[in-house]
Design a protein around this motif. Sequence first.
Motif, PDB file in Angstrom:
ATOM      1  N   HIS A 290       0.828  -1.206   0.000  1.00 33.88           N
ATOM      2  CA  HIS A 290       0.000   0.000   0.000  1.00 33.88           C
ATOM      3  C   HIS A 290       0.864   1.259   0.000  1.00 33.88           C
TER       4      HIS A 290
ATOM      5  N   ILE B 230      -1.496   6.632  -4.602  1.00 32.79           N
ATOM      6  CA  ILE B 230      -2.000   6.991  -3.274  1.00 32.79           C
ATOM      7  C   ILE B 230      -1.055   7.991  -2.635  1.00 32.79           C
ATOM      8  N   GLY B 231      -1.601   9.082  -2.130  1.00 32.56           N
ATOM      9  CA  GLY B 231      -0.853  10.023  -1.323  1.00 32.56           C
ATOM     10  C   GLY B 231       0.200  10.823  -2.042  1.00 32.56           C
TER      11      GLY B 231
ATOM     12  N   CYS C 136      -4.331   4.712  10.005  1.00 31.60           N
ATOM     13  CA  CYS C 136      -3.056   5.428  10.054  1.00 31.60           C
ATOM     14  C   CYS C 136      -1.935   4.461  10.412  1.00 31.60           C
TER      15      CYS C 136
ATOM     16  N   ASP D 256      -0.857   9.042   7.633  1.00 32.65           N
ATOM     17  CA  ASP D 256      -2.275   8.712   7.624  1.00 32.65           C
ATOM     18  C   ASP D 256      -2.551   7.695   6.517  1.00 32.65           C
ATOM     19  N   ALA D 257      -3.767   7.180   6.483  1.00 31.72           N
ATOM     20  CA  ALA D 257      -4.123   6.140   5.522  1.00 31.72           C
ATOM     21  C   ALA D 257      -3.940   6.582   4.084  1.00 31.72           C
ATOM     22  N   ASP D 258      -4.094   7.877   3.817  1.00 27.41           N
ATOM     23  CA  ASP D 258      -3.942   8.405   2.464  1.00 27.41           C
ATOM     24  C   ASP D 258      -2.535   8.902   2.162  1.00 27.41           C
ATOM     25  N   GLN D 259      -1.627   8.764   3.120  1.00 28.88           N
ATOM     26  CA  GLN D 259      -0.225   9.159   2.972  1.00 28.88           C
ATOM     27  C   GLN D 259      -0.072  10.621   2.547  1.00 28.88           C
ATOM     28  N   ILE D 260      -0.843  11.485   3.195  1.00 30.97           N
ATOM     29  CA  ILE D 260      -0.769  12.911   2.903  1.00 30.97           C
ATOM     30  C   ILE D 260       0.036  13.629   3.992  1.00 30.97           C
TER      31      ILE D 260
END
Length: 197
Positions: free
Chosen positions: A78, A84-85, A112, A132-136
């Motif tokens: 992931h 992603i992110g 996260c 975080d889950a979205d890698q931001i």
Amino acid sequence: MTALDDLKQLLPPPAGYGRTFDWTAVEKRLGVTEIPQDFKLLFEAYGDIRFCNRLHMFRPSANEYIDLADVTFASRVHLAAEDIGDPPTRIPPGVSVTPATLIQWGASFGGCYALWDAHDPNPDRWTLVFTDADQIQWGYYDGTVTNYLVDWLTGRFTPIPMWTLRPGIRPDIEFYDPNDPYGPTITDQVEATYVIP
């Protein structure tokens, strides 16, 4: 006093919940010399717990959803996904966020990541990496998991905003069945005497 002593003083572990695991197979699968000793001692003191109904930790298990190596291999896929992110813009000197060298030691229920940057062969020099889950959003902590827990639970350090604890609350721990992390707790919460300012 050690960081574990400080944590036990803040959130005393009830007797009988500590667990000892054989970490050898996990370490071999991850290709590291050793998982940090402080992390192993956390499980020996507390067993399977959730901090503030937010953070749980991974360890050796036959269950792929809580096994440290299995979770890490899944998270690397992931974390390496290009759609992603965003790559972090500020990385501390000497720290790597290359997915192949990250080990996921914990997670929030929102997805996260709590990771080690394990590119250094010496686990005493591993930096904690959070995203975080979205890698931001990305955050870093130069210290052990146990040191981080004490600093986070007393409000001294927050790696990224979603880890911030609300003012006026008492940090707590819950004991739960790791095979059903969303299920009911095994015991009542243990609350700290310390209140987040």
